[in-house]
Design an enzyme around this catalytic site. Structure first.
Site, PDB file in Angstrom:
ATOM      1  N   TYR A  92       6.016   8.798   0.906  1.00 15.14           N
ATOM      2  CA  TYR A  92       4.568   9.118   0.930  1.00 15.14           C
ATOM      3  C   TYR A  92       4.335  10.327   1.841  1.00 15.14           C
ATOM      4  CZ  TYR A  92       4.546   4.124  -0.434  1.00 15.14           C
ATOM      5  OH  TYR A  92       4.777   2.915  -1.034  1.00 15.14           O
ATOM      6  N   SER A 103      -5.772   7.368   2.414  1.00  9.47           N
ATOM      7  CA  SER A 103      -7.064   6.999   3.009  1.00  9.47           C
ATOM      8  C   SER A 103      -7.023   5.758   3.893  1.00  9.47           C
ATOM      9  CB  SER A 103      -8.081   6.812   1.882  1.00  9.47           C
ATOM     10  OG  SER A 103      -9.236   6.201   2.334  1.00  9.47           O
ATOM     11  N   TRP A 104      -6.643   4.601   3.325  1.00  8.49           N
ATOM     12  CA  TRP A 104      -6.747   3.412   4.195  1.00  8.49           C
ATOM     13  C   TRP A 104      -5.605   3.365   5.190  1.00  8.49           C
ATOM     14  CZ3 TRP A 104      -6.131  -2.408   2.535  1.00  8.49           C
ATOM     15  CH2 TRP A 104      -4.985  -2.615   1.783  1.00  8.49           C
ATOM     16  N   ASP A 160      -1.321  -2.277  -5.290  1.00  9.51           N
ATOM     17  CA  ASP A 160      -1.174  -1.687  -6.622  1.00  9.51           C
ATOM     18  C   ASP A 160      -0.725  -2.644  -7.740  1.00  9.51           C
ATOM     19  OD1 ASP A 160      -1.488   0.234  -4.726  1.00  9.51           O
ATOM     20  OD2 ASP A 160       0.322   1.339  -5.188  1.00  9.51           O
ATOM     21  N   ARG A 220       9.642  -1.871  -6.436  1.00 10.44           N
ATOM     22  CA  ARG A 220       8.478  -1.034  -6.764  1.00 10.44           C
ATOM     23  C   ARG A 220       7.823  -1.536  -8.061  1.00 10.44           C
ATOM     24  NH1 ARG A 220       5.989   2.466  -3.650  1.00 10.44           N
ATOM     25  NH2 ARG A 220       5.457   3.647  -5.513  1.00 10.44           N
ATOM     26  N   TYR A 277       7.151  -5.465  -3.781  1.00  4.40           N
ATOM     27  CA  TYR A 277       5.905  -4.788  -3.412  1.00  4.40           C
ATOM     28  C   TYR A 277       4.759  -5.763  -3.147  1.00  4.40           C
ATOM     29  CZ  TYR A 277       3.866  -0.045  -3.548  1.00  4.40           C
ATOM     30  OH  TYR A 277       3.304   1.156  -3.256  1.00  4.40           O
ATOM     31  N   TRP A 278       3.719  -5.784  -3.980  1.00  3.90           N
ATOM     32  CA  TRP A 278       2.551  -6.636  -3.697  1.00  3.90           C
ATOM     33  C   TRP A 278       2.591  -7.939  -4.486  1.00  3.90           C
ATOM     34  CZ3 TRP A 278      -0.504  -5.445   0.324  1.00  3.90           C
ATOM     35  CH2 TRP A 278      -0.543  -4.115   0.769  1.00  3.90           C
ATOM     36  N   GLU A 299       8.122  -1.308   5.476  1.00  5.13           N
ATOM     37  CA  GLU A 299       6.862  -1.325   4.731  1.00  5.13           C
ATOM     38  C   GLU A 299       6.434  -2.766   4.428  1.00  5.13           C
ATOM     39  OE1 GLU A 299       7.231   0.998   1.206  1.00  5.13           O
ATOM     40  OE2 GLU A 299       5.071   1.030   0.780  1.00  5.13           O
TER      41      GLU A 299
END
Ligand code: 9WN
Length: 427
Positions: A29, A34-35, A170, A203, A353-354, A397
């Site tokens: 990245y 933003s956040w 995401d 990912r 990831y999420w 992360e």
């Protein structure tokens, strides 16, 4: 232990600083997000309030004419092919973006007023000297105004996100169903850059990416005009709405400091709290769910986003949310951040990831919410668990909640920032 974490977190934040803002991680990245910047400023304020102020000022310097704060601000000194989708893809300058900077056209969760307040309170004298609050207040008002006016798509008092990237989570399993209706962009029409930096098992999939690209290019081709498009993906996300409500509460305090009227901000918090509980809370599950604007139905996928409303002041369902957050569903096998998705969810993947891993920013938000509601015992427990994970895996992360090891980027800025804030806070 705490001393070492502080030193290492400082190293990470200093090495990811680019002169006016901080990259989330070198390699994966390489621009400003933003956040991330809001979380980073919260940690940076322990090292340098001036840098923390600059982090937020540089982000708001790229605000669009319509008030939106873009989810990525591209660094002109970095190769435009280093990240996909890059500046050419978004073409922000042609669509109302700032004249001298390239940005994306999407947004991310609005945690910024909270960060601005914390940075101000870290050193009010230094902030006053630079007119920090006076400059940021109207920009924050415009940002929240963009969300409530342009993204109030269903008219039920909540704001909608129009792309999974806007959720910050995401590839959350909550987006699978609405995304399944989106025709993916052809695999040969774009080239992912993320897989050069992280394993493909960690990912989003190629199919996810095809859909992300389709949604973003359709939005761009409509000039990023929210009313002009029937969005294929439009969701009222509890995390986004909760952060808007909680930031609005912080904006009320900022308003009082700059001599503006805090009352409209307080009324807005009350309004949002009411609509969130009415439209997104599920008492049977003891948590919030997103609502699909296109079908009107709740998306009953248990993700950590459904616990983040703990940040909303005076929330009437705190007791149940705390029980859910600390029950078996979101508990990692090794001390660490709360999982991003319930352990018994049908799409749970501990490394991807999420879709299962624990993240440090969402645990920071839950900790912040617990403290806001006076739940200091649970807040202290979460803080200790998260610091233990940092000690074990470093500033990764995210964390695999089954194996307990770190995944994704190394030296990740918001992990360092959250760790620094936890380490600097007693309890
Ligand atoms: C897309 C930067 C960002 C975070 C998001 C996280 C991830 C980007 C990506 O990285 O998203 O915006 O390329 O996957 O999901 O929350 O802000 O750290």
């Amino acid at each position: 232990m705490i001393g070492e974490i502080r030193r290492e977190a400082t190293r990470v934040l200093l090495s990811n600083w680019r002169g006016g803002s901080t990259v989330p991680a070198r390699g994966l990245y390489p621009h400003q997000w933003s956040w991330d910047s809001a979380f980073i400023a919260i940690g940076l304020r322990h090292l340098s309030v001036l840098r923390a102020q600059k982090e937020l000022e540089s982000l708001f310097g790229a605000q669009w004419q319509d008030g939106r704060v873009p989810h990525i601000v591209f660094d002109a000194a970095t190769d435009s092919n280093a990240y996909f989708p890059g500046p050419e893809f978004w073409s922000s300058c042609r669509h109302g973006g700032p004249p001298r900077q390239s940005t994306s056209g999407l947004v991310q969760p609005p945690v910024h007023a909270t960060a601005v307040r914390k940075v101000f309170e870290a050193n009010p004298t230094a902030a006053c000297r630079r007119g920090f609050l006076e400059r940021l207040y109207p920009r924050l008002v415009a940002w929240h105004g963009y969300l409530t006016r342009q993204r109030g798509l269903s008219g039920n008092g909540l704001v909608a996100i129009v792309h999974p990237w806007e959720s910050g989570m995401d590839n959350s399993p909550a987006w699978d169903e609405p995304l399944s209706r989106v025709e993916p962009a052809g695999a040969g029409t774009f080239r992912r850059r993320d897989l050069g930096h992280a394993g493909d098992g960690e990912r989003p999939t190629d199919l996810d990416y095809g859909r992300y690209v389709r949604l973003a290019s359709t939005y761009r081709d409509h000039g990023y005009r929210d009313g002009a498009l029937t969005h294929e993906f439009a969701v009222e996300d509890p995390l986004t709405n909760a952060l808007l409500a909680s930031s609005e509460a912080d904006l009320a305090e900022i308003a009082a400091r700059v001599g503006a009227d805090p009352a409209p901000h307080r009324a807005e918090v009350e309004r949002m709290r009411h609509h969130m509980v009415e439209h997104l809370y599920c008492s049977a599950a003891g948590m919030f769910f997103p609502r699909d604007v296109n079908t009107g139905a709740l998306i009953r996928q248990p993700t950590v986003a459904g616990l983040v409303p703990l940040v909303v002041p005076d929330l009437p369902v705190v007791e149940r949310l705390v029980d859910t957050a600390f029950g078996e569903l979101f508990r990692p096998d090794h001390p660490g951040p709360i999982t991003s998705y319930a352990r018994n969810g049908d799409s749970f993947e501990p490394s991807r990831y999420w879709r299962g891993p624990g993240w440090f920013n969402t645990s920071w938000l839950i900790w912040h919410g617990l403290r806001r509601h006076g739940r200091h015992a649970e807040a202290g427990r979460l803080r200790r668990d998260v610091l233990e994970a940092v000690e074990r895996v470093g500033f990764r992360e995210y964390v695999n909640p089954v194996a307990g090891d770190g995944r994704g980027a190394v030296d990740f800025s918001w992990t360092a920032s959250a760790a620094l804030d936890f380490a600097r806070t007693e309890g």
